[in-house]
Write a protein that holds these residues in place. Structure first.
Motif, PDB file in Angstrom:
ATOM      1  N   TYR A  70       0.832  -1.198   0.000  1.00 42.25           N
ATOM      2  CA  TYR A  70       0.000   0.000   0.000  1.00 42.25           C
ATOM      3  C   TYR A  70       0.870   1.252   0.000  1.00 42.25           C
ATOM      4  O   TYR A  70       1.742   1.418   0.852  1.00 42.25           O
ATOM      5  CB  TYR A  70      -0.957   0.028   1.197  1.00 42.25           C
ATOM      6  N   PHE A  71       0.596   2.133  -0.963  1.00 42.63           N
ATOM      7  CA  PHE A  71       1.356   3.369  -1.125  1.00 42.63           C
ATOM      8  C   PHE A  71       0.469   4.568  -0.790  1.00 42.63           C
ATOM      9  O   PHE A  71      -0.748   4.502  -0.942  1.00 42.63           O
ATOM     10  CB  PHE A  71       1.873   3.468  -2.559  1.00 42.63           C
ATOM     11  N   PRO A  72       1.104   5.680  -0.367  1.00 37.98           N
ATOM     12  CA  PRO A  72       0.312   6.831   0.069  1.00 37.98           C
ATOM     13  C   PRO A  72      -0.612   7.416  -1.006  1.00 37.98           C
ATOM     14  O   PRO A  72      -0.306   7.398  -2.194  1.00 37.98           O
ATOM     15  CB  PRO A  72       1.377   7.848   0.488  1.00 37.98           C
ATOM     16  N   LEU A  73      -1.728   7.953  -0.528  1.00 40.96           N
ATOM     17  CA  LEU A  73      -2.749   8.588  -1.356  1.00 40.96           C
ATOM     18  C   LEU A  73      -2.259   9.882  -1.986  1.00 40.96           C
ATOM     19  O   LEU A  73      -2.599  10.207  -3.121  1.00 40.96           O
ATOM     20  CB  LEU A  73      -3.959   8.900  -0.459  1.00 40.96           C
ATOM     21  N   LEU A  74      -1.465  10.650  -1.210  1.00 37.25           N
ATOM     22  CA  LEU A  74      -1.077  11.989  -1.679  1.00 37.25           C
ATOM     23  C   LEU A  74       0.328  11.982  -2.282  1.00 37.25           C
ATOM     24  O   LEU A  74       1.269  11.440  -1.696  1.00 37.25           O
ATOM     25  CB  LEU A  74      -1.144  12.989  -0.527  1.00 37.25           C
ATOM     26  N   VAL A 111      -4.122  14.172  -5.154  1.00 39.53           N
ATOM     27  CA  VAL A 111      -4.781  12.934  -4.741  1.00 39.53           C
ATOM     28  C   VAL A 111      -4.564  11.953  -5.890  1.00 39.53           C
ATOM     29  O   VAL A 111      -4.960  12.237  -7.028  1.00 39.53           O
ATOM     30  CB  VAL A 111      -6.288  13.149  -4.507  1.00 39.53           C
ATOM     31  N   ARG A 112      -3.913  10.825  -5.621  1.00 39.41           N
ATOM     32  CA  ARG A 112      -3.439   9.955  -6.707  1.00 39.41           C
ATOM     33  C   ARG A 112      -4.509   9.675  -7.762  1.00 39.41           C
ATOM     34  O   ARG A 112      -5.609   9.231  -7.435  1.00 39.41           O
ATOM     35  CB  ARG A 112      -2.921   8.613  -6.153  1.00 39.41           C
ATOM     36  N   TRP A 140      -4.525  -2.512  -4.007  1.00 39.35           N
ATOM     37  CA  TRP A 140      -5.959  -2.245  -4.094  1.00 39.35           C
ATOM     38  C   TRP A 140      -6.181  -0.900  -3.442  1.00 39.35           C
ATOM     39  O   TRP A 140      -5.813  -0.712  -2.277  1.00 39.35           O
ATOM     40  CB  TRP A 140      -6.749  -3.328  -3.361  1.00 39.35           C
ATOM     41  N   ASN A 142      -8.203   3.362  -3.727  1.00 40.05           N
ATOM     42  CA  ASN A 142      -9.091   4.340  -4.357  1.00 40.05           C
ATOM     43  C   ASN A 142      -8.231   5.334  -5.132  1.00 40.05           C
ATOM     44  O   ASN A 142      -7.130   5.672  -4.698  1.00 40.05           O
ATOM     45  CB  ASN A 142      -9.945   5.058  -3.311  1.00 40.05           C
ATOM     46  N   MET A 144      -8.510   9.011  -7.859  1.00 39.51           N
ATOM     47  CA  MET A 144      -9.418  10.111  -8.154  1.00 39.51           C
ATOM     48  C   MET A 144      -9.028  10.830  -9.442  1.00 39.51           C
ATOM     49  O   MET A 144      -7.866  11.176  -9.641  1.00 39.51           O
ATOM     50  CB  MET A 144      -9.371  11.082  -6.978  1.00 39.51           C
ATOM     51  N   GLU A 158     -14.109   9.489  -8.166  1.00 35.41           N
ATOM     52  CA  GLU A 158     -13.323   8.542  -7.376  1.00 35.41           C
ATOM     53  C   GLU A 158     -13.744   7.141  -7.780  1.00 35.41           C
ATOM     54  O   GLU A 158     -14.927   6.891  -7.991  1.00 35.41           O
ATOM     55  CB  GLU A 158     -13.589   8.741  -5.875  1.00 35.41           C
ATOM     56  N   LEU A 160     -12.593   2.674  -7.286  1.00 35.38           N
ATOM     57  CA  LEU A 160     -11.741   1.674  -6.645  1.00 35.38           C
ATOM     58  C   LEU A 160     -11.101   0.830  -7.746  1.00 35.38           C
ATOM     59  O   LEU A 160     -11.731   0.553  -8.760  1.00 35.38           O
ATOM     60  CB  LEU A 160     -12.574   0.774  -5.727  1.00 35.38           C
TER      61      LEU A 160
ATOM     62  N   MET B  40       3.444   6.775   5.117  1.00 28.99           N
ATOM     63  CA  MET B  40       4.309   5.606   4.996  1.00 28.99           C
ATOM     64  C   MET B  40       3.796   4.671   3.909  1.00 28.99           C
ATOM     65  O   MET B  40       2.629   4.688   3.539  1.00 28.99           O
ATOM     66  CB  MET B  40       4.403   4.863   6.322  1.00 28.99           C
ATOM     67  N   VAL B  41       4.725   3.883   3.411  1.00 29.98           N
ATOM     68  CA  VAL B  41       4.393   2.811   2.482  1.00 29.98           C
ATOM     69  C   VAL B  41       4.309   1.538   3.307  1.00 29.98           C
ATOM     70  O   VAL B  41       5.203   1.271   4.105  1.00 29.98           O
ATOM     71  CB  VAL B  41       5.513   2.655   1.431  1.00 29.98           C
ATOM     72  N   ILE B  42       3.235   0.793   3.147  1.00 30.27           N
ATOM     73  CA  ILE B  42       3.180  -0.515   3.800  1.00 30.27           C
ATOM     74  C   ILE B  42       3.742  -1.527   2.805  1.00 30.27           C
ATOM     75  O   ILE B  42       3.166  -1.757   1.742  1.00 30.27           O
ATOM     76  CB  ILE B  42       1.746  -0.889   4.216  1.00 30.27           C
ATOM     77  N   TYR B  47       2.019  -5.606   4.676  1.00 25.90           N
ATOM     78  CA  TYR B  47       0.658  -5.633   4.144  1.00 25.90           C
ATOM     79  C   TYR B  47       0.044  -7.030   4.271  1.00 25.90           C
ATOM     80  O   TYR B  47      -1.163  -7.167   4.482  1.00 25.90           O
ATOM     81  CB  TYR B  47       0.638  -5.161   2.689  1.00 25.90           C
ATOM     82  N   TYR B  70     -19.071   1.265   0.391  1.00 26.91           N
ATOM     83  CA  TYR B  70     -17.976   2.215   0.212  1.00 26.91           C
ATOM     84  C   TYR B  70     -18.514   3.626  -0.020  1.00 26.91           C
ATOM     85  O   TYR B  70     -19.336   3.843  -0.913  1.00 26.91           O
ATOM     86  CB  TYR B  70     -17.061   1.812  -0.953  1.00 26.91           C
ATOM     87  N   GLU B 158      -1.845   9.291   6.961  1.00 29.37           N
ATOM     88  CA  GLU B 158      -2.851   8.435   6.324  1.00 29.37           C
ATOM     89  C   GLU B 158      -2.760   7.065   6.966  1.00 29.37           C
ATOM     90  O   GLU B 158      -1.670   6.578   7.247  1.00 29.37           O
ATOM     91  CB  GLU B 158      -2.565   8.313   4.816  1.00 29.37           C
TER      92      GLU B 158
END
Lengths: 480, 480
Positions: A70-74, A111-112, A140, A142, A144, A158, A160, B40-42, B47, B70, B158
């Motif tokens: 999981y990578f950051p949204l911003l 926002v990615r 996986w 969200n 935008m 937005e 998924l 952070m990156v998980i 994960y 959702y 986040e």
């Protein structure tokens, strides 16, 4: 007894396809509109479809050696700007975060809209030597995109999705990966969503912003318009050079990695709807249906015996892994329920009354064909499982037959215009390779090059636009 | 043979707990820092732990009758402002979207810090009559809080979480729901994460912004500081009144619904680390470990026989549902591998050499205790499954013993100060009910009221702060 009218207020498909689609997503309780323009809420019934899709696709992604992360949204604005084509493609349609808490930010954040840039920046820290390769990640998340015109599931600000991102030592390996993941999508969409697709390569003007080339699978909706149902990009070294992702090869020489990315989204739910549904509502293939079998006891005479039997049968099915529900509410008529579960696309309805029990039989109604038959209660579970498999197969075959009968060989722009007035579909045409011809086709007909299918025709023919002798077959279509 | 030093450069827990924690999250490859401060990156290994947690908790949430949905990421500013306490609690720590594409927005949007406001706005459209109740929803999502000071997993701008949101016809039913979900969290955290917790009610000054009251489970980390591992809020009618969520009751009278919300997040991964790990690295309870068993063949003499046997055993375990991996790389020494998988917290290591095969035995090393024993290969799968269960239980018992021995009966602020200098832990104290006393304890000692445990002491005693006779027991602690 509360007996609502059977009229479900769905616009007919023939009269207004777009209205029909919007009616279905609402009446089948898949979604609702969010407060911000272009956003939507995925309601429990719609989300359950997504969960079934996710579960199956996630397994396929892991089986091909990818790991979730999981990578950051911003994403900092400066990252987005590193790859020129990428920023040009995405900057006009991103949402900007400019303030955190009570303070304005020094650098604006995006926002990615997709995560190539942030993942590449991490890969450049993680990859040092050939031993770190290949790196095969998926997330996986969200995302935008600030779209001007939106439609539930098909285009929302937005959505998924899953996005895969990989890095490889050689061009060939990255190419193999991009093709492998397209094949994973093809198999998933055809086997699970029962949607036949055309796998192929996107033309230059339709490729992903920043890619070397893009592969896609293209499905055909029941109105004859195409829908891109998944894409896989070979990014070459475009991102690795600007994000400096280098590795020491076996000879200790520094090399840039070759990369791929590939994604599929909640958009597929829109495709699912437009492929299989009809004027009675949604129709779902068994593999993604949240409820595969609805049992409706006909509560007359010895109610409790019928009710008990209905629940017994449900328990048997549950134990066999079938997603089943009993609706034994007495405040609704059976007729109301029949309509309700048809609207929701439940593949099999079972009716069970006191007379059926006497005869040791039940009624099975298929959502896809509307067929109703009496079947013996003996071998109940086996019968149902076979029917579910049969329905899954039949729904694919039906959609495939539709696609085949709506794939037209078109030899000129005039022919294409005429065909589009008559009936829409895939326009199978020769193309000379000149991008200007694609522009002209689009301008004249509104149809775009969906892809250059892997399955090419033998021989050659005249370019649909300029008439030059050509050896390449392209599928054109009006598209979502 | 590449033989890295066995030194793993983990700071010892005793010397610098905070450094030790940061070393573990990095060296066990759980996460990396993102480009934007506080993100952070998980990474895949981290994960995979989250996926195991999600799978189990999601099942429990569904079994108690909730459905996943959702809701949109972006919330209009006006929504956030509707509930006064809520906006005061969250406004200082949210990220603001002010621009979409190339245009400034008319109304600023908040990146959700939590979703009460947007979900309430939808519920007000969805709920009309008592027949629509209870409405029990859950969502898995990312949320954002613009924190000034951050720490991987424990506090990041986040994070990933699940948030449940329900609406009920009566106060009692909402209360029952809030308590039920706290119990779901307790069972999950104790049974799966092997973290003992104290369930109880938050004091007024520590409750959720907008709630009637909040319940929490509080765990104790191995440095004696507390960690809130899950919260469940009874929202009363605070939100339903401002969002106008009314239903017609059985007498056709309009009533406001009673609501709950409850959440648990990737923060629990931080708790997991600080509960079980040591100076050799991470230690994971079997139920969440991405790799439960690592098999390391000792490749001497007849290498291929050993290698083949190792893979055979792995296949047997896989078929029995055990998450197992064989590391038969020859470029690393067994010693290097032992350290590597200890660092990653793999619960069981199996060593298998040519001599073991002759004697039909294998070596089993436990990550939690460090114990090593020779065991017969007969009944291999059963032996391993029993050991995994035993480890899960032992890890809980060990953490429970630690918590019990670090729960101190404290009767005055002076005693508390002394205890905190000696050894931190839960400070079990009497409290008169005056919020000013809580403030004073906090100011003087840095310890906050964690919760009022459900399990109260009999009788009464003097308030830890003012000395007044009191009947309420509170757990105080320094906390994360």
């Amino acid at each position: 007894m509360e007996d609502k009218k059977f009229v479900k207020e769905i616009q007919s498909k023939e009269e207004d396809y777009s209205r029909w689609y919007l009616d279905i997503v609402k009446k089948a309780d898949l979604m609702d509109y969010g407060p911000v323009k272009g956003t939507m809420v995925i309601k429990p019934y719609g989300y359950a479809i997504w969960e079934n899709m996710q579960k199956d696709l996630d397994r396929r992604i892991k089986e091909t050696g990818h790991e979730n992360a999981y990578f950051p949204l911003l994403i900092p604005e400066s990252y987005l700007k590193k790859e020129m084509n990428h920023v040009e493609g995405f900057a006009p349609e991103v949402a900007w975060v400019t303030q955190g808490g009570n303070e304005p930010l020094e650098e604006r954040l995006v926002v990615r809209p997709t995560s190539e840039t942030i993942i590449c920046s991490m890969m450049s820290q993680w990859i040092q030597s050939y031993r770190d390769l290949p790196m095969k990640l998926n997330q996986w998340a969200n995302v935008m995109r600030w779209e001007k015109s939106t439609k539930p599931f098909l285009r929302t600000s937005e959505f998924l999705w899953q996005e895969g991102h990989t890095a490889h030592a050689t061009y060939e390996e990255a190419e193999e990966e991009a093709l492998q993941m397209l094949e994973v999508y093809r198999a998933f969409v055809e086997e699970v969503l029962a949607m036949p697709v055309i796998p192929g390569k996107k033309t230059e003007n339709e490729k992903f912003a920043g890619a070397e080339h893009t592969y896609s699978i293209e499905a055909l909706m029941s109105d004859g318009k195409a829908l891109q149902a998944g894409t896989s990009h070979h990014l070459g070294q475009n991102f690795s050079k600007v994000f400096d992702i280098q590795f020491a090869d076996q000879n200790n020489q520094m090399q840039y990695v070759y990369q791929t990315s590939w994604g599929s989204s909640t958009r597929m739910i829109g495709g699912l709807i437009m492929t299989h549904s009809d004027d009675r509502g949604l129709a779902l293939p068994p593999k993604v249906a949240p409820i595969q079998v609805i049992i409706i006891p006909i509560l007359r005479g010895d109610k409790e015996t019928v009710r008990t039997k209905a629940h017994e049968l449900a328990t048997e099915l549950k134990q066999a892994g079938v997603r089943v529900k009993v609706d034994d509410r007495e405040e609704m008529t059976p007729g109301w329920k029949f309509n309700e579960y048809e609207m929701r696309g439940v593949p099999i309805r079972i009716e069970l009354g006191p007379k059926d029990l006497e005869k040791e039989q039940f009624v099975l109604a298929r959502r896809d064909t509307g067929n109703k038959e009496f079947l013996p209660l003996a071998n109940f579970v086996e019968t149902i499982k076979e029917k579910l498999d049969q329905i899954q197969k039949d729904m694919f075959d039906k959609a495939k037959a539709f696609m085949d009968s709506h794939t037209f060989e078109i030899n000129s722009i005039e022919e294409m215009k005429e065909q589009l007035l008559k009936e829409k579909g895939f326009m199978k045409s020769w193309w000379c390779g000149d991008l200007k011809c694609l522009d002209e086709v689009k301008e004249e007909t509104g149809a775009t090059a969906r892809n250059i299918p892997f399955k090419q025709r033998e021989g050659n023919g005249k370019c649909v636009c300029c008439g030059k002798e050509s050896t390449t077959t392209v599928y054109f279509a009006r598209a979502y």
